[in-house]
Motif scaffolding. Structure first.
Motif, PDB file in Angstrom:
ATOM      1  N   ILE A  71       6.486  13.371  -3.731  1.00 51.32           N
ATOM      2  CA  ILE A  71       7.863  13.302  -4.219  1.00 51.32           C
ATOM      3  C   ILE A  71       8.354  11.862  -4.065  1.00 51.32           C
ATOM      4  O   ILE A  71       8.196  11.257  -2.995  1.00 51.32           O
ATOM      5  CB  ILE A  71       8.807  14.237  -3.432  1.00 51.32           C
ATOM      6  CG1 ILE A  71       8.381  15.690  -3.593  1.00 51.32           C
ATOM      7  CG2 ILE A  71      10.259  14.065  -3.898  1.00 51.32           C
ATOM      8  CD1 ILE A  71       9.162  16.653  -2.700  1.00 51.32           C
ATOM      9  N   TYR A  72       8.919  11.335  -5.136  1.00 56.61           N
ATOM     10  CA  TYR A  72       9.507   9.994  -5.090  1.00 56.61           C
ATOM     11  C   TYR A  72      10.968  10.077  -5.496  1.00 56.61           C
ATOM     12  O   TYR A  72      11.304  10.645  -6.536  1.00 56.61           O
ATOM     13  CB  TYR A  72       8.749   9.037  -6.015  1.00 56.61           C
ATOM     14  CG  TYR A  72       9.484   7.735  -6.291  1.00 56.61           C
ATOM     15  CD1 TYR A  72      10.013   6.972  -5.256  1.00 56.61           C
ATOM     16  CD2 TYR A  72       9.631   7.279  -7.595  1.00 56.61           C
ATOM     17  CE1 TYR A  72      10.681   5.782  -5.518  1.00 56.61           C
ATOM     18  CE2 TYR A  72      10.291   6.090  -7.878  1.00 56.61           C
ATOM     19  CZ  TYR A  72      10.822   5.347  -6.830  1.00 56.61           C
ATOM     20  OH  TYR A  72      11.485   4.169  -7.090  1.00 56.61           O
ATOM     21  N   ALA A  73      11.846   9.522  -4.649  1.00 54.88           N
ATOM     22  CA  ALA A  73      13.289   9.542  -4.913  1.00 54.88           C
ATOM     23  C   ALA A  73      13.893   8.187  -4.596  1.00 54.88           C
ATOM     24  O   ALA A  73      13.283   7.350  -3.906  1.00 54.88           O
ATOM     25  CB  ALA A  73      13.965  10.630  -4.082  1.00 54.88           C
ATOM     26  N   PHE A  93      -9.564   9.391   2.683  1.00 53.73           N
ATOM     27  CA  PHE A  93      -8.216   9.929   2.841  1.00 53.73           C
ATOM     28  C   PHE A  93      -7.224   9.097   2.023  1.00 53.73           C
ATOM     29  O   PHE A  93      -7.502   7.967   1.621  1.00 53.73           O
ATOM     30  CB  PHE A  93      -7.796   9.945   4.315  1.00 53.73           C
ATOM     31  CG  PHE A  93      -7.491   8.578   4.890  1.00 53.73           C
ATOM     32  CD1 PHE A  93      -6.186   8.117   4.957  1.00 53.73           C
ATOM     33  CD2 PHE A  93      -8.514   7.763   5.365  1.00 53.73           C
ATOM     34  CE1 PHE A  93      -5.899   6.872   5.475  1.00 53.73           C
ATOM     35  CE2 PHE A  93      -8.237   6.510   5.892  1.00 53.73           C
ATOM     36  CZ  PHE A  93      -6.927   6.065   5.950  1.00 53.73           C
ATOM     37  N   SER A  94      -6.067   9.694   1.777  1.00 54.72           N
ATOM     38  CA  SER A  94      -4.994   9.010   1.062  1.00 54.72           C
ATOM     39  C   SER A  94      -3.786   8.872   1.979  1.00 54.72           C
ATOM     40  O   SER A  94      -3.612   9.645   2.932  1.00 54.72           O
ATOM     41  CB  SER A  94      -4.599   9.782  -0.202  1.00 54.72           C
ATOM     42  OG  SER A  94      -5.669   9.828  -1.121  1.00 54.72           O
ATOM     43  N   SER A  95      -2.935   7.904   1.693  1.00 54.69           N
ATOM     44  CA  SER A  95      -1.770   7.666   2.526  1.00 54.69           C
ATOM     45  C   SER A  95      -0.717   6.914   1.728  1.00 54.69           C
ATOM     46  O   SER A  95      -1.013   6.311   0.689  1.00 54.69           O
ATOM     47  CB  SER A  95      -2.160   6.850   3.767  1.00 54.69           C
ATOM     48  OG  SER A  95      -1.028   6.563   4.566  1.00 54.69           O
ATOM     49  N   LEU A  96       0.511   6.960   2.219  1.00 60.28           N
ATOM     50  CA  LEU A  96       1.560   6.152   1.635  1.00 60.28           C
ATOM     51  C   LEU A  96       1.378   4.695   2.059  1.00 60.28           C
ATOM     52  O   LEU A  96       0.582   4.387   2.954  1.00 60.28           O
ATOM     53  CB  LEU A  96       2.931   6.664   2.087  1.00 60.28           C
ATOM     54  CG  LEU A  96       3.312   8.070   1.608  1.00 60.28           C
ATOM     55  CD1 LEU A  96       4.612   8.516   2.274  1.00 60.28           C
ATOM     56  CD2 LEU A  96       3.457   8.113   0.094  1.00 60.28           C
ATOM     57  N   GLY A  97       2.123   3.816   1.427  1.00 57.47           N
ATOM     58  CA  GLY A  97       1.973   2.398   1.691  1.00 57.47           C
ATOM     59  C   GLY A  97       2.524   1.960   3.041  1.00 57.47           C
ATOM     60  O   GLY A  97       3.328   2.654   3.671  1.00 57.47           O
ATOM     61  N   GLU A 128       9.694   8.052  -0.310  1.00 54.15           N
ATOM     62  CA  GLU A 128       8.517   8.811  -0.771  1.00 54.15           C
ATOM     63  C   GLU A 128       8.122   9.861   0.260  1.00 54.15           C
ATOM     64  O   GLU A 128       8.280   9.657   1.468  1.00 54.15           O
ATOM     65  CB  GLU A 128       7.334   7.868  -0.978  1.00 54.15           C
ATOM     66  CG  GLU A 128       7.579   6.730  -1.954  1.00 54.15           C
ATOM     67  CD  GLU A 128       6.425   5.749  -1.940  1.00 54.15           C
ATOM     68  OE1 GLU A 128       5.512   5.894  -2.771  1.00 54.15           O
ATOM     69  OE2 GLU A 128       6.450   4.837  -1.083  1.00 54.15           O
ATOM     70  N   PHE A 129       7.578  10.959  -0.238  1.00 52.40           N
ATOM     71  CA  PHE A 129       7.084  12.042   0.614  1.00 52.40           C
ATOM     72  C   PHE A 129       5.700  12.455   0.124  1.00 52.40           C
ATOM     73  O   PHE A 129       5.490  12.653  -1.073  1.00 52.40           O
ATOM     74  CB  PHE A 129       8.030  13.237   0.576  1.00 52.40           C
ATOM     75  CG  PHE A 129       9.438  12.922   0.996  1.00 52.40           C
ATOM     76  CD1 PHE A 129       9.819  12.995   2.326  1.00 52.40           C
ATOM     77  CD2 PHE A 129      10.385  12.547   0.050  1.00 52.40           C
ATOM     78  CE1 PHE A 129      11.122  12.700   2.710  1.00 52.40           C
ATOM     79  CE2 PHE A 129      11.682  12.258   0.417  1.00 52.40           C
ATOM     80  CZ  PHE A 129      12.057  12.327   1.749  1.00 52.40           C
ATOM     81  N   SER A 165       4.223  -1.328  -5.197  1.00 53.58           N
ATOM     82  CA  SER A 165       3.457  -0.779  -4.072  1.00 53.58           C
ATOM     83  C   SER A 165       3.720   0.700  -3.824  1.00 53.58           C
ATOM     84  O   SER A 165       3.140   1.294  -2.911  1.00 53.58           O
ATOM     85  CB  SER A 165       3.786  -1.556  -2.798  1.00 53.58           C
ATOM     86  OG  SER A 165       5.181  -1.481  -2.506  1.00 53.58           O
ATOM     87  N   LEU A 166       4.586   1.319  -4.637  1.00 54.92           N
ATOM     88  CA  LEU A 166       4.884   2.736  -4.442  1.00 54.92           C
ATOM     89  C   LEU A 166       3.682   3.607  -4.805  1.00 54.92           C
ATOM     90  O   LEU A 166       2.801   3.212  -5.559  1.00 54.92           O
ATOM     91  CB  LEU A 166       6.084   3.141  -5.294  1.00 54.92           C
ATOM     92  CG  LEU A 166       7.423   2.481  -4.954  1.00 54.92           C
ATOM     93  CD1 LEU A 166       8.479   2.905  -5.966  1.00 54.92           C
ATOM     94  CD2 LEU A 166       7.855   2.834  -3.537  1.00 54.92           C
TER      95      LEU A 166
END
Length: 219
Positions: free
Chosen positions: A155-157, A86-90, A171-172, A77-78
């Motif tokens: 950014i994914y860490a 529009f886009s967004s994080l999960g 995630e950012f 799901s990342l």
């Protein structure tokens, strides 16, 4: 007849146990006198248990920690979710070990507000976020950070715990045309995280605020 007495004293901490026995006159009876007091309880060293993880006190527990590692599988799901205009994080699962800026209209228990970075460029803001992530070790409960993926707006860490190797995904997202940063932080395994994800995000925000122009009403 003169009496003959013998005595013995045994020191136990601050306690003395005394005994006396012997013969007395024929008119009297043999007797023994014992005086006891309770020994002091041994002083215990103050607890040094950390607030981050369960501290194992058994040899078997430490053995398991040295042998097994529980990073879990990387969630599918990342990444950014495309909602058309529009886009967004999960979003977050029902478990409390996740927070996300995407939950504003869905679940206030998991919601956290976005950050703003003032008049800085997006490239500069992304660079500062990466640096803050890598530098956040002691303030992030001694988890080991690693930046996994960087694009022009994402950014994914990960952060891995020092004991058992549990992994949290962070995630950012930097939307185009805005000076805001959306983020999501979630543990892969378990349910409760002891607010570790919130505390980590707070530590990152405070580190960024020292760079100037960063603002948030966050946690």
């Amino acid at each position: 007849m003169a009496s003959t007495l013998s005595s013995q004293a045994i020191i136990r901490g601050t306690c003395v146990e005394a005994r006396s026995t012997g013969k007395v006159s024929r008119a009297g009876a043999p007797r023994a006198v014992a005086v006891r007091c309770k020994a002091e309880e041994p002083k215990r060293a103050p607890s040094t248990n950390g607030r981050r993880e369960v501290v194992l006190n058994s040899v078997s527990g430490l053995f398991l920690a040295s042998v097994f590692n529980f990073p879990g599988e990387t969630p599918k799901s990342l990444g950014l979710k495309d909602y058309g205009n529009f886009s967004s994080l999960g979003l977050c699962p029902k478990t409390p070990n996740c927070i996300s800026t995407a939950e504003e209209a869905n679940d206030q228990a998991h919601f956290v507000p976005a950050w703003t970075y003032g008049k800085k460029s997006k490239a500069e803001a992304m660079k500062e976020v990466q640096e803050a992530v890598v530098a956040c070790t002691e303030a992030c409960d001694k988890f080991t950070p690693e930046v996994i993926k960087v694009t022009d707006n994402y950014i994914y860490a990960t952060y891995q715990s020092p004991l058992f190797g549990f992994v949290d995904d962070v995630e950012f997202y930097f939307p185009d045309g805005k000076n805001t940063v959306e983020y999501r932080s979630a543990s892969r395994l378990g349910e409760s995280d002891g607010d570790i994800n919130r505390k980590r995000i707070r530590s990152l925000r405070k580190a960024l605020e020292k760079q100037g122009q960063w603002q948030s009403v966050g946690f």
